[in-house]
Design a protein around this motif. Structure first.
Motif, mmCIF file in Angstrom:
data_model
loop_
_atom_site.group_PDB
_atom_site.id
_atom_site.type_symbol
_atom_site.label_atom_id
_atom_site.label_comp_id
_atom_site.label_asym_id
_atom_site.label_seq_id
_atom_site.Cartn_x
_atom_site.Cartn_y
_atom_site.Cartn_z
ATOM 1 N N LEU A 187 0.892 -0.948 0.175
ATOM 2 C CA LEU A 187 -0.204 -0.147 -0.146
ATOM 3 C C LEU A 187 0.655 0.840 -0.154
ATOM 4 O O LEU A 187 0.861 2.293 -0.277
ATOM 5 C CB LEU A 187 -1.074 0.123 1.219
ATOM 6 C CG LEU A 187 -1.925 -0.477 1.217
ATOM 7 C CD1 LEU A 187 -2.540 -0.840 2.574
ATOM 8 C CD2 LEU A 187 -2.971 -0.766 0.356
ATOM 9 N N LEU A 188 1.864 1.287 0.650
ATOM 10 C CA LEU A 188 3.004 2.485 0.414
ATOM 11 C C LEU A 188 3.262 2.567 -0.350
ATOM 12 O O LEU A 188 4.239 3.515 -0.830
ATOM 13 C CB LEU A 188 3.355 2.276 2.019
ATOM 14 C CG LEU A 188 3.275 3.047 3.413
ATOM 15 C CD1 LEU A 188 3.768 1.769 4.329
ATOM 16 C CD2 LEU A 188 1.959 3.356 3.925
ATOM 17 N N TRP A 189 3.592 1.344 -0.888
ATOM 18 C CA TRP A 189 4.833 1.499 -2.338
ATOM 19 C C TRP A 189 3.955 2.262 -3.462
ATOM 20 O O TRP A 189 4.100 2.576 -4.161
ATOM 21 C CB TRP A 189 5.153 0.203 -2.628
ATOM 22 C CG TRP A 189 6.183 0.295 -2.991
ATOM 23 C CD1 TRP A 189 7.432 0.966 -4.224
ATOM 24 C CD2 TRP A 189 6.198 -1.032 -4.966
ATOM 25 N NE1 TRP A 189 7.944 0.202 -5.071
ATOM 26 C CE2 TRP A 189 6.879 -0.317 -5.475
ATOM 27 C CE3 TRP A 189 4.806 -1.677 -4.827
ATOM 28 C CZ2 TRP A 189 7.165 -0.980 -6.543
ATOM 29 C CZ3 TRP A 189 5.173 -2.534 -6.302
ATOM 30 C CH2 TRP A 189 6.560 -1.631 -7.176
ATOM 31 N N ALA A 190 2.995 1.280 -3.633
ATOM 32 C CA ALA A 190 2.452 1.985 -4.798
ATOM 33 C C ALA A 190 0.624 1.821 -5.056
ATOM 34 O O ALA A 190 -0.157 2.439 -6.050
ATOM 35 C CB ALA A 190 1.644 -0.107 -5.316
ATOM 36 N N ALA A 191 -0.052 2.263 -3.566
ATOM 37 C CA ALA A 191 -1.577 2.518 -3.439
ATOM 38 C C ALA A 191 -2.046 3.018 -2.432
ATOM 39 O O ALA A 191 -2.788 3.180 -1.731
ATOM 40 C CB ALA A 191 -2.235 1.254 -3.827
#
Length: 437
Positions: free
Chosen positions: A154-158
């Motif tokens: 989530l933190l990386w991509a969304a």
């Protein structure tokens, strides 16, 4: 009888699944019961419709999941370094003794790993954050390690996608909901797992996790592959901004963080909690091997020729160990079914419950007999003065199933009042029926 028998945790989930179909609440609070896994519980409830053959259906599911896992490792390796990297990575992972044993004994880890690796593959090949998180949500209902991976993803991509956050919340909320519905405590799995680790004297703590990290990784991926992985990591460092390499790094980081968190939370420190990073090592090892071939083929050929006898011996030894282990568990199950089917045990059951030295064969016994919690128990939890007491004979059966962590040696010898009734293979049944004529 098939040599493929479900392990302790899956045997309990089969019992719980059958209980659910019978309208009985699963006994998560039973003595030394394993941590429940919501999706695995649902799978076991579904396969319970196959009756006595449900355990073999469950094994078939994990064997198919192992094939899916190996294919996913190939695809991930191919995405990182090309076809030959994928082939080698799949060979390294698919031939791991630990991973093969998990599949053959219906560990929940195998379908969990397959889901996690396919989420990684899809993210490398056709990135769609919500689809990736949907797979991780399913994995998170099998093992909570996927929660950390979902959070990192989530933190990386969304991070700004509200629906993605909702998908990531499904697994922890679903797990808590099942615990709440069955036990009244939404955090029951966490509390029970920590308490069980204390009771059984299993290794715990952050210091133990740090000490065991490299040993467990090398044991699962195998030491030569782990050494190659160091070279693979160095080679990929220059490509660290590429998506496939970032996905690979995320898998390793999430597994390492989760392993450390189990120590901090007071849970058992087990090799199974490092299977995701171990698979990453298989991919990294393949990257290094292919690079070495491209750089100095004659060196690689020479090393392979020199190492071939050792590799062959090692592989045959591991296959022999796997076969020996599966044969042993099959023989234990066959002897258990044989002694439970005797008239002497049937007569003794009318006087009281069946008891075993400790928790280790309780779910298998309940499964074979279609028995309730009150009908089968462990003497390490409570001694009875009536019913059937089962004992094991032979060095290996006693070490494996007689003497368990935290169990008193008194549980492997008959109490006063119990009389030997019958023996079948590794099992001897003693019966006590006070007041019977």
């Amino acid at each position: 009888m098939s040599p493929f028998q479900p392990n302790y945790d899956s045997a309990y989930h089969l019992v719980w699944g059958r209980d659910l179909l019978d309208g009985i609440a699963p006994g998560f609070e039973s003595y030394a019961a394993p941590t429940e896994h919501p999706l695995w519980l649902a799978v076991c409830a579904l396969v319970s419709v196959f009756g006595d053959g449900a355990d073999q259906v469950l094994v078939a599911i994990t064997l198919l999941a192992h094939l899916a896992l190996v294919w996913a490792v190939f695809r991930l390796g191919r995405g990182v370094g090309g076809t030959w990297t994928g082939v080698l990575a799949a060979a390294f992972a698919g031939s791991s003794f630990a991973l093969l044993l998990y599949a053959a004994r219906a560990y929940v880890d195998t379908p969990f790993l397959a889901l996690v690796l396919w989420a990684a593959v899809l993210e490398v090949e056709r990135p769609r954050p919500r689809r990736t998180l949907a797979l991780l949500a399913l994995a998170g209902l099998l093992r909570p390690e996927a929660w950390v991976l979902s959070g990192l993803f989530l933190l990386w991509a969304a991070r700004r996608d509200v629906r993605a956050w909702a998908l990531a919340a499904i697994a922890p909320l679903g797990w808590a909901a099942v615990d709440l519905a069955v036990t009244g405590d939404p955090l029951f799995s966490l509390h029970a797992t920590s308490d069980l680790a204390d009771e059984l004297g299993r290794p715990q703590g952050l210091a133990e996790a740090v000490r065991s990290f490299f040993t467990f990784l090398g044991g699962t991926a195998r030491e030569p592959v782990a050494v190659l992985a160091l070279g693979g990591a160095a080679l990929l460092w220059r490509r660290r901004r590429e998506r496939p390499v970032q996905v690979l790094g995320g898998l390793f980081l999430s597994g390492a963080l989760t392993f450390g968190a189990t120590g901090v939370a007071g849970l058992s420190v087990l090799p199974r909690y490092l299977t995701v990073p171990a698979i990453v090592l298989c991919v990294l090892g393949a990257v290094a091997a292919v690079a070495a071939w491209q750089w100095r083929r004659w060196v690689v050929v020479g090393v392979c020729v020199l190492a071939a006898p050792v590799v062959a011996w090692y592989g045959l030894d591991r296959l022999d160990r796997l076969g020996t282990e599966l044969d042993f568990t099959r023989d234990v199950r066959a002897d258990l079914e044989a002694v439970l089917a005797t008239p002497e045990v049937a007569a003794g059951r009318r006087c009281g419950p069946i008891t075993l030295p400790n928790y280790r064969l309780v779910p298998e016994t309940r499964w074979v007999l279609h028995a309730t919690r009150s009908e089968v128990g462990a003497r390490s939890a409570r001694e009875r003065d009536r019913g059937v007491a089962l004992f094991l004979v032979g060095d290996k059966p006693l070490r494996r199933y007689g003497f368990a962590d935290g169990a008193s040696p008194r549980t492997v010898v008959p109490q006063p009042g119990f009389v030997r009734a019958v023996r079948r293979g590794m099992f001897v049944a003693y019966v006590a029926c006070p007041g019977a004529s």
